[in-house]
Design an enzyme around this catalytic site. Sequence first.
Site, PDB file in Angstrom:
ATOM      1  N   GLY A  31       0.832  -1.190   0.000  1.00 21.98           N
ATOM      2  CA  GLY A  31       0.000   0.000   0.000  1.00 21.98           C
ATOM      3  C   GLY A  31       0.867   1.239   0.000  1.00 21.98           C
ATOM      4  N   ASP A  35       0.622   3.849   5.641  1.00 15.13           N
ATOM      5  CA  ASP A  35      -0.695   3.233   5.784  1.00 15.13           C
ATOM      6  C   ASP A  35      -0.746   2.254   6.954  1.00 15.13           C
ATOM      7  OD1 ASP A  35      -1.914   4.605   3.770  1.00 15.13           O
ATOM      8  OD2 ASP A  35      -1.710   3.046   2.259  1.00 15.13           O
ATOM      9  N   ASP A 110       6.871  -7.562   4.639  1.00  9.44           N
ATOM     10  CA  ASP A 110       6.484  -6.153   4.780  1.00  9.44           C
ATOM     11  C   ASP A 110       7.200  -5.387   3.678  1.00  9.44           C
ATOM     12  OD1 ASP A 110       5.573  -3.716   5.657  1.00  9.44           O
ATOM     13  OD2 ASP A 110       7.160  -3.488   7.155  1.00  9.44           O
ATOM     14  N   HIS A 114       6.954   3.563  -0.618  1.00  6.63           N
ATOM     15  CA  HIS A 114       7.403   4.610  -1.520  1.00  6.63           C
ATOM     16  C   HIS A 114       7.504   4.099  -2.958  1.00  6.63           C
ATOM     17  CE1 HIS A 114       8.371   6.811   2.114  1.00  6.63           C
ATOM     18  NE2 HIS A 114       8.691   7.863   1.390  1.00  6.63           N
ATOM     19  N   ASP A 168      -9.656   4.151  13.803  1.00  2.94           N
ATOM     20  CA  ASP A 168      -9.832   4.865  15.070  1.00  2.94           C
ATOM     21  C   ASP A 168      -9.687   6.369  14.890  1.00  2.94           C
ATOM     22  OD1 ASP A 168      -7.104   3.962  14.496  1.00  2.94           O
ATOM     23  OD2 ASP A 168      -6.546   5.041  16.325  1.00  2.94           O
ATOM     24  N   GLY A 470      37.226  12.734 -32.051  1.00  2.00           N
ATOM     25  CA  GLY A 470      38.462  13.496 -32.153  1.00  2.00           C
ATOM     26  C   GLY A 470      39.673  12.779 -31.597  1.00  2.00           C
ATOM     27  N   SER A 471      39.522  11.523 -31.209  1.00  3.52           N
ATOM     28  CA  SER A 471      40.661  10.785 -30.646  1.00  3.52           C
ATOM     29  C   SER A 471      41.639  10.317 -31.715  1.00  3.52           C
ATOM     30  CB  SER A 471      40.164   9.575 -29.854  1.00  3.52           C
ATOM     31  OG  SER A 471      39.482   8.664 -30.707  1.00  3.52           O
ATOM     32  N   SER A 474      39.470   7.188 -36.744  1.00  5.85           N
ATOM     33  CA  SER A 474      39.352   7.029 -38.198  1.00  5.85           C
ATOM     34  C   SER A 474      40.694   7.221 -38.886  1.00  5.85           C
ATOM     35  CB  SER A 474      38.325   8.031 -38.749  1.00  5.85           C
ATOM     36  OG  SER A 474      37.031   7.757 -38.226  1.00  5.85           O
ATOM     37  N   SER A 541      31.296   4.098 -30.065  1.00  2.00           N
ATOM     38  CA  SER A 541      30.749   2.960 -29.296  1.00  2.00           C
ATOM     39  C   SER A 541      30.992   3.153 -27.801  1.00  2.00           C
ATOM     40  CB  SER A 541      31.343   1.633 -29.780  1.00  2.00           C
ATOM     41  OG  SER A 541      32.732   1.666 -29.907  1.00  2.00           O
TER      42      SER A 541
END
Length: 633
Positions: A31, A35, A110, A114, A168, A470-471, A474, A541
């Site tokens: 719940g 509660d 139990d 949340h 109650d 930019g490393s 390619s 990647s």
Amino acid sequence: MTVSSDLIADDIEAYLERHANKSMLRFITCGSVDDGKSTLIGRLLYESKLVFDDQLSALEADSRKSGTQGEGLDFALLVDGLAAEREQGITIDVAYRYFTTERRKFVVADTPGHEQYTRNMVTGASTADLAVILVDSRKGILTQTRRHSYLVSLLGIKHVVLAVNKLDLVDYSQEVFDTIVADYTSFAQEIGLEGFVAIPMSAYKGDNLTERSALTPWYSGPSLIEHLESVDIDDSTQRSPFRMPVQWVNRPDLDFRGFSGQIVSGTVQPGDAVRVLPSGKSSTVARIVTMDGDLAEAGAGQSVTITLADEIDISRGDVLAAADAPSPVADQFEAHLVWMGEDEMLPERPYLCQIGTVTVQARITKPKHKINVNTLEKTATNTLALNEIGVCNISFDRPVPFDPYTDNRDTGGFILIDRLTNGTVGAGMIEHALRRSDNIHWQSVDVDADAHSRLKGHRPAVLWFTGLSGSGKSTIANAVERQLHALGAHTYLLDGDNVRHGLNRDLGFTDADRVENIRRVTEVSGLMADAGLIVLASFISPFEAERHAARELIGDDHFVEIFVDTAIAVAEERDPKGLYKKARRGELVNFTGVDSPYEAPLRPDIHIDTSVTTTHDAAVIIVDFLRARGTIS
């Protein structure tokens, strides 16, 4: 409610036998926040006389220090064991407690209220027979009440108690109770929750907890414990077809070969015909072996070792099933999925999936929709975030035996595990198999990968260049291809930018799109390697999971991960395409190294530090590596 019995004094053995033969009920309390779930369980333990004197003294001291009930005992502290729970007055973890009455034994979980701990609630509910859903009389049906009720329905819990608590505080008003029950009845019908028992109560005061309260004369139903003791848990697993996932092949000596596991449904006897899945081979049961001797029959819930009349290749993860009602076998499914990971679910990312006793690789191929538990509205989505619930298509890397979750929790439920952290990120429930691949088969060919390789005069390979934008990936890949071409090798360079002009032009730069980008490139690289080529794949990647999946698909013998390691300050200074400047100005989002992470390889096959290695030297290092490995001569 007390566990005392005259038999304890008169005939302890008879008492213990009767106690051992009591039925067991597993239930959860759930719940919304505050509660009264923990208070309810604490009060049950107290009323069961399962709180010892020293625990009671500690409870009194803790109640004065951390309690929320003024001078009274705070029964929730009997359950909330974490310091953070006591400080905040909430439940965070799932707390399991055991208690017993004269008629039945109980294991109660139990679960936290949340929303951020919904995954904990799913964990507690996965083995429960009954759910006690608490509602604060002052607040009525709340969002988390609906969320937990929907999950209870989804997880196949057929027995539900609506505990209208803290009555109650509203003067035991029947009108308040009736209004809440009416509201919940309407919602229960929407989610297909077939009936529930509503009980007005005050967990703190004990009203209608163990016996009916004089303060609710308008209520004629059972107290909570009366209902828990008498509810008929229809054990359909005993009547379902026989299923036993194999956990262990028991081979203590050359003369014995048995298959150990827990029977999850049905019954089995020596002489019964069984089928081994997924292989489909059949045999008959020779013996049912236990530590206490052979059994004439075994049923759901029992852990046994089964021997067969025939020698059949069986291993952990296989399922022994009734020959006349075997589980279907498939590798693609539609399933409900509760996402438990802090990071959002990414379609096509490889996860580990545990279903039964087997672990396979799984990909969520297509999220169909997610479900708003407040409105039950289905909305289109490409991903699921923490605690979201959706319907997805999921694909396994091999066929597995299964049953729809509504028929069998054990063979229809699964969990998803992150491959890198080993953390559970999702819980799923199979709806049905997807039959789309039934008519698709691998076509055998005469000219295979080895034939392609022999014709080209070298072994295939996929050189996977990874690093920041930019490393120099390619540039180095291009230099390597020039050297390989000069040596007569058959090559092809797949560059990240070039591929996005065609094959992947429909993809953006979200995490999900990056995963799909690399998945497609991996498939293409694998096909090219199968054709005998040396493929040079140059892609940022950024995620380790996708690079690992690429290695698995292509094969460790043919995959070479090359980390082009360049400090981000250096890469940003180079910025040949001006991308870093745009990202810093906010014109590019999800740019790796700026507002999207890069997960550097931990153990690359080749590590190129561009601060000390030139492009030419890097190419020489890579070509020499291929020569040493035997890819080229």
